[in-house]
Design an enzyme around this catalytic site. Sequence first.
Site, PDB file in Angstrom:
ATOM      1  CG  ASP A 126      -2.286   0.625   0.939  1.00  0.00           C
ATOM      2  OD1 ASP A 126      -2.304   1.870   0.825  1.00  0.00           O
ATOM      3  OD2 ASP A 126      -3.301  -0.084   0.841  1.00  0.00           O
ATOM      4  CG  HIS A 130      -5.358   3.982   1.090  1.00  0.00           C
ATOM      5  ND1 HIS A 130      -4.883   2.731   0.744  1.00  0.00           N
ATOM      6  CD2 HIS A 130      -6.553   4.110   0.475  1.00  0.00           C
ATOM      7  CE1 HIS A 130      -5.765   2.147  -0.052  1.00  0.00           C
ATOM      8  NE2 HIS A 130      -6.788   2.952  -0.228  1.00  0.00           N
ATOM      9  CB  SER A 171      -9.044   0.782  -0.522  1.00  0.00           C
ATOM     10  OG  SER A 171      -8.499   1.162  -1.758  1.00  0.00           O
TER      11      SER A 171
END
Length: 548
Positions: free
Chosen positions: A67, A293, A462
């Site tokens: 990621d 994220h 995600s």
Amino acid sequence: MKQRSALAIVFCLLAMPGWAQTPLPTQWHHLDPAADKVMGISTNRAYELLRQLPAPTGAPVTVAVIDSGVDTLHVDLHRVLWRNPKEIAGNSRDDDKNGYTDDVYGWNFLGSKDGRNLLRDQKEETRLYARLKPRYEGKTLATVPAAQQAEFRLYEQAKAAYTRKTQEAQEAYQRDTQQLTEDQAALASLKKTLQTATLDTALLRRPATADTSALRLAKMYYQGLRQMRLPNTDTLLNRFVRYNRKLKDRLDYDYNLAYDPRPLIGDQPTDLTERHYGNSNLSAPLKSHGTAHGTHCAGIIAADRRNTLGVQGIADHVRILAVRAVPDGDEHDKDIANAIRYAVDHGAKIISMSFGKYFSPEKSVVDEAMRYAEARGVLLVHAAGNDHLDYDTTPAYPSTRYLSGKDIPNLITVGASARTNDESLAASFSNYGRGTVDVFAPGMAILSTTPGSDYAEMSGTSMAAPVVAGVAAVLKTYFPQLTPADLKRIILQSAVPCHTQVRQPGSKQLVDFATLSKTGAIVNLYEALKLARAEQTTAAKKPAVKKS
């Protein structure tokens, strides 16, 4: 204040500072569809079942999160992070001689040797168009040699995508800038009418004015603050300003033909065999949208279940191996291939991959890395994407098939579902595909970890992918004999089918939820454990086959 787009709300939810000091929302994805009337994965119910099984005795399962980085100091993650036992932190030496200096928690393929970090990159169509434009601009297929025609077609596709998306980005920025200007003026006027410097929920709920226009504005902003759980309009406006800046960044970076940050890394971008570049800084910069994220995805899988802080992950006996390879913008195929190999070489049995794009010029090296993972018993879990597109008809990468056309057997592709079993069950942004998306999982307003030992809700496929990775990790923990093929089969076969009429993502058309994926179902940890235990029991009862 006009109603902002759903996309704006999603972006506004991406960074919610201060959650650690206020009551956290429910982690609805842990709840049970039957008992709680919420379309979760029955995590809580699953752990009641797990108490009947022997406690795991082996080493924790390593789950890699490829990621944008992970906050390695997060109080809800620090205990569950993978640590390289052969590397001494901070001595600037490659102690284990693996080619990666100080890779204590993982590796960052987006860093330079001198400690700097690549944060933003172009979209892949922008990179392709910029690279091929000097060669093919003004030419037609008929004027291009036969050996170059495939590349010319790629150029035309990239140019068309770049042109269309650049125009969309410009229009979105212009619309939002106008809306932001109107918001700023409306809030200034409301403050003046109510004679206050701060418009909080208490004041907006019962404004001391008879002005009907001000009352209407106050009600609108009050509802907005309540919906987003914000204390005052200054905080709300700051969210809108940040979102507007994100739209401007798309023009300045994603679709800027002249922008090229790659020299910062110092690698040879066209050398697809190059392995050893980057640095060990997995959380730089800590407060970037990107790092948030990756930290969020890590928390969904494995936020510490043994402490009393914040949130709980799905898996309880795992270690998170962080690999940074995804910038704001599109990832490079070379980086993703190296990230997969690094994760496999350092013991990952499951890899969570919440990224994707619509061009993959070096897909062959990603395919090779996926085959490398397949040969070494590693399950890959990938997010389907957030553009409400039919994955069956729209090429997207990493794809579900190798270049040869063969399905990737150790890959699960995941769409995003929402909380309620009604028309909104399929997340409005989720990509879908009856032949390419394997299963859906909770991906709407998922509460998890964010940088600075904080917490936030985020939405996207995600979030759905690490939900499935977490389920796989629990299965691998309590049934370590399971292969990637076993894990995939059990997860898909145990997913709960659903025939609710839902809005097809990207439209108002109602369709059967079951038509949006191969399984037509939502992943469920409790059902997966039941199936794994039943298969184990059946296998144990079979008489041993004597060798002749």
